[in-house]
Enzyme design. Structure first.
Site, PDB file in Angstrom:
ATOM      1  N   GLU A  11      34.000  36.830  85.114  1.00 54.76           N
ATOM      2  CA  GLU A  11      33.528  37.010  83.734  1.00 54.76           C
ATOM      3  C   GLU A  11      32.381  37.995  83.618  1.00 54.76           C
ATOM      4  OE1 GLU A  11      32.573  33.197  82.074  1.00 54.76           O
ATOM      5  OE2 GLU A  11      34.641  32.531  82.110  1.00 54.76           O
ATOM      6  N   GLU A  65      40.636  30.349  86.053  1.00 54.71           N
ATOM      7  CA  GLU A  65      39.752  29.242  85.662  1.00 54.71           C
ATOM      8  C   GLU A  65      40.269  28.676  84.351  1.00 54.71           C
ATOM      9  OE1 GLU A  65      35.512  30.113  86.020  1.00 54.71           O
ATOM     10  OE2 GLU A  65      35.158  28.871  84.253  1.00 54.71           O
TER      11      GLU A  65
HETATM   12  C1  GAL Z   1      33.020  29.656  82.660  1.00 58.32           C
HETATM   13  C2  GAL Z   1      32.255  30.145  83.863  1.00 58.32           C
HETATM   14  C3  GAL Z   1      31.869  28.996  84.757  1.00 58.32           C
HETATM   15  C4  GAL Z   1      31.299  27.868  83.954  1.00 58.32           C
HETATM   16  C5  GAL Z   1      32.303  27.440  82.942  1.00 58.32           C
HETATM   17  C6  GAL Z   1      31.869  26.246  82.121  1.00 58.32           C
HETATM   18  O1  GAL Z   1      33.044  30.582  81.661  1.00 58.32           O
HETATM   19  O2  GAL Z   1      33.023  31.046  84.594  1.00 58.32           O
HETATM   20  O3  GAL Z   1      30.953  29.426  85.716  1.00 58.32           O
HETATM   21  O4  GAL Z   1      30.134  28.302  83.363  1.00 58.32           O
HETATM   22  O5  GAL Z   1      32.520  28.514  82.074  1.00 58.32           O
HETATM   23  O6  GAL Z   1      32.842  25.938  81.199  1.00 58.32           O
END
Ligand code: GAL
Length: 825
Positions: A439, A514
């Site tokens: 990100e 993710e």
């Molecule tokens: C994502 C990020 C993670 C964590 C997660 C929480 O955007 O990559 O590190 O912060 O959100 O939802």
């Protein structure tokens, strides 16, 4: 400033030297002494100071002149510095987890101060080491670290996740009277992450001694690849250096042996290693039909590299590798050895309850075992390189790893961090993807694309057998973005974009990198925003994420999506969404809590991911005094075809299993017993029950394993719970438990999975949270016998546990020396 000489009369130092020499002789058992290479643990015997120590500001011309010279560092970096009042400790060490929670500290980092700390250690090297090459190897230091050896600044390290390897040969003194001083200043106020990062020298440390002619750090390249069906090659290379005073001609040999110990390939070559110059020998090897490494059969091959000079072995090192093919198909997803595997993955940070980021390898083994039982086959170590011991476990236990780079930056200093990860990890069969970032705001810009392109080129040059990816959180469909620079597009969240992306770029392999980020508090079944509690019915998710069921349904029903990586496998300290505010000090995202205790999400994913045995679970527990006659939703989770639910022997209903949504039954509460039965093909295949328990009357301690090795490193979790008069675990017990440990080990911390708990993770007491707490115990160094653990709580019968500790060969280590006797060696 007080000098050591005044603090330690000479005779005391001599006594210490004699003692250390004797102990050193007893315990140092170098693994490769015959072969010129020794890798000795440096973990024991450090001195630590929390807080900064100012450097001396010179006043006069002369003082200034000398202060700027090699070896003349001042303050706590100086050779002669009074560290007698410093705390003695062994590494790995995370000082952040020792700090009290503080509402004024950074929320993302878990509401605990980090700050600056110093470590010092003395090492004495025998005269016989003169002429050898000596390196420091620090697994990682959180976060910015500066290292001095004998008053010489030898390293600045600007990442808390990469190894620090330093050639310290030129600065060293030999012989008993001239101990060497290592000083490390750690600035943990620096942050590289928005999660708990810990503070200090939190991974293992080593002193590596070799011959003057030696293989450089991560200098053996082993990246097997299949060139035609059944025909494999390892385009191996070995990079050497020579600290000696004359050019050396050496023979370099590489031998590959199979799991049965039989040699399958051998290659040697001769090469000249000029003085103080790195050279690389090529040893390409061909291998016919090796046994494949797969998730169930983690066959590893052993690669031994030997360097000989005039027939004498001067260096030897070994690593394991494996043979497997990988393929990401844009339409059908991921294939391992030609077989389709849906990535059932989790993202992991690297901390655990009680120990912060200083997690013993045996506790990592426990964590990975919990994931294996859950049906996880892939892990994304987010968002940074993990300890090499953990990747060894992933190789042996059978996980597919997305290895992720921390700092997205192709400038030379940062590219070195990425190069280090590629070189260290490229022999691991578990690693299937190199992720250049997570990100990044520039991900949908030309700048982002250009930066990624440069990092991808380095991954191709240093490995070339694995695809690259980047975890993108937006901009997938913009004209120029990072997805054009990487092999496999990783999408964080953005489920509504999946189909659009695939329609626009049908030839581009795609995976969720993710997903989910759903919230649950273990053992709670009603959200209470005022008390920072999240229900475990899988209904809570942030705007950017999805519930567990929604995310997996989106991934599981699309063939072109290679798989998913749930955010996260375990809760972690810090980043306490959805509240992100006091008093919440750790996350709510985990499938398991901070200790590895399952939340309801664990059972939901397990029945989705495990197909080879019937499973059935019920949530919630059945202790709802005061709710008699009220409707309670009972969720039955199973991988069978149909499920039936009964309350106190009466049928509540039967349903066809919904493998994505699970099966909910509305049940009017009455105390007693819920039974759930799973059927496939009309036959009962599994059953489970939950019962209303009585009040807690006793404590119980349940060890994770039967024994510990007395090597000072081996550790295990002990589950602490409360039982009713019939011996049933009480799921709502919240008693405060006091621990005592004695004998061949100690407590190294504890937790209970309550994200709002401010209890000291190292103290003697811990409250049960919804029926559970966890105590971590570790053996003492060179110990045997047993660890005796006692747990007591007011009004409950106390519990006692004996954990046998078996004598184990301790890791060869460098005795902690004493301060130098002579001022001027
Ligand atoms: C994502 C990020 C993670 C964590 C997660 C929480 O955007 O990559 O590190 O912060 O959100 O939802």
């Amino acid at each position: 400033m007080k000098l050591h000489k005044s603090a330690f009369p000479g005779w005391r130092i001599l006594v210490r030297h004699v003692l250390f020499a004797v102990l050193g002789g007893l315990f140092v058992m170098p693994a490769y002494a015959d072969a010129g290479r020794e890798r000795l643990s440096l973990d024991r015997g450090w001195l630590f100071h929390l807080g900064d120590v100012p450097f001396h500001v010179p006043a006069t011309q002369d003082e200034t002149y000398y202060a700027t010279k090699a070896g003349m560092a001042s303050g706590a970096a100086a050779v002669k510095f009074d560290d007698t009042a410093w705390r003695k400790l062994d590494l790995p060490h995370d000082w952040q987890v020792e700090q009290p929670f503080d509402p004024k500290a950074n929320m993302a980092q878990g509401f605990r101060p980090r700050g600056i700390g110093w470590y010092r250690r003395y090492i004495a090297l025998p005269e016989s080491d003169r002429g050898r090459h000596v390196e420091l190897e620090f697994g990682a230091i959180a976060t910015h670290a500066t290292v001095w050896v004998n008053g010489n600044l030898v390293n600045h390290n600007w990442s808390g996740y990469n190894e620090v390897r330093i050639d310290i040969t030129p600065y060293l003194h030999y012989g008993d009277r001239h101990a060497n001083v290592i000083a490390v200043r750690v600035d943990a106020d620096a942050m590289e992450g928005w999660w708990y990062e810990g503070a200090g020298m939190y991974r293992h440390t080593w002193l590596v001694k070799t011959d003057a002619v030696h293989v450089v750090p991560d200098g053996v390249r082993v990246t097997p690849r299949e060139v035609a069906a059944g025909n494999w090659e390892i385009p191996a290379t070995v990079t050497l250096d020579n600290d000696g005073k004359q050019e050396a001609r050496v023979d370099v040999e590489m031998v590959v042996t199979g799991p049965d110990g039989k040699q399958v390939a051998r290659r040697s070559t001769s090469i000249a290693v000029p003085v103080l110059t790195q050279v690389t020998a090529s040893l390409p090897m061909a291998i016919r039909r090796p046994a494949r490494w797969s998730l169930d059969r983690t066959t590893l091959y052993h690669v031994t590299t030997t360097v000989r000079r005039d027939g004498k072995v001067v260096d030897r090192l070994a690593l394991d590798t494996g043979f497997r093919t990988l393929r990401f198909d844009a339409a059908k997803g991921f294939f391992l050895n030609g077989e389709h595997v849906k990535l059932q993955g989790v993202c992991l940070h690297q901390d655990h309850a009680g120990v912060g980021v200083a997690v013993p390898t045996s506790i990592w083994a426990f964590r990975l075992r919990r994931l294996k039982e859950l049906g996880v086959n892939a892990i994304r170590f987010s968002h940074n390189a993990i300890a090499s011991e953990v990747l060894d476990l992933a190789d042996r236990m059978g996980f597919l790893v997305m290895a992720e780079n921390r700092n997205f930056n192709p400038s030379p200093d940062y590219m070195k961090q990425f190069e280090w990860m590629l070189k260290r990890d490229r022999h691991h069969p578990s690693v299937i993807l190199w992720s250049v970032f997570n990100e990044e705001p520039v991900q949908a810009t030309e700048a982002g694309y250009e930066m990624a392109r440069r990092m991808v080129a380095v991954a191709k040059a240093l490995d070339g057998t694995r695809p690259t990816t980047a975890a993108m959180s937006n901009g997938l469909l913009t004209p120029l973005n990072v997805s054009h620079a990487v092999d496999v597009v990783g999408a964080n969240y953005q489920i509504p974009e999946y189909d659009k992306f695939h329609a626009a770029r049908p030839d581009k392999p795609f995976t969720s990198s993710e997903d989910t980020s759903a919230f649950m508090t273990r053992g709670e079944f009603a959200t209470d925003k005022a008390r920072h509690i999240e229900t475990s019915y899988d209904t809570e998710a942030p705007a950017w994420g999805n519930t567990h069921r929604d995310a997996w349904q989106a991934i599981g029903t699309r063939d072109f999506v290679a798989g998913g990586f749930v955010w996260t496998g375990f809760d972690y300290h810090g980043e306490s969404w959805p509240y992100a505010s006091w008093p919440s000090v750790s996350s709510f995202f985990g499938i398991m809590d901070l200790n590895g205790f399952p939340k309801t999400a664990y059972y939901m994913h397990q029945v989705q991911w495990i197909k080879d045995r019937p499973l059935i679970y019920i949530a919630p527990h059945w202790n709802w005094a005061g709710k008699e006659g009220q409707e309670i939703v009972v969720r039955v989770m199973s991988n069978a075809e149909r499920v039936k639910l009964l309350l106190n022997g009466r049928e509540i209903g039967e349903q066809k299993v919904d493998h994505y949504r699970m099966n909910d039954f509305k049940v009017k509460y009455e105390p007693g017993k819920l039974d759930a039965i799973a059927y496939t093909g009309g036959k009962e295949v599994a059953r489970t029950s939950v019962e209303t328990t009585g009040p807690a009357v006793a404590l119980e301690l349940v060890p994770d394993r039967g024994m510990l090795n007395g090597d000072g490193d081996d550790a295990m979790p002990i589950t602490v719970r409360a039982l009713d008069a019939q011996g049933r675990a009480v799921p709502i017990a919240n008693d405060e438990v006091t621990f005592e440990t004695a004998g061949a080990g100690k407590s190294i911390g504890h937790g209970n999975g309550d994200p709002n708990s401010h209890e000291d993770e190292k103290g003697r007491t811990r409250r049960l949270f919804n029926g559970l707490a966890q105590l971590l115990v570790q053996s003492n160094w060179a110990s045997s016998g047993s660890i005796e653990v006692d747990a007591s709580a007011p009004g409950l019968r106390a519990a006692h546990l004996t954990i046998p500790v078996r004598a184990a060969a301790p890791v060869a280590y460098v005795p902690a020396g004493a301060p130098p006797v002579d001022d001027k060696p």
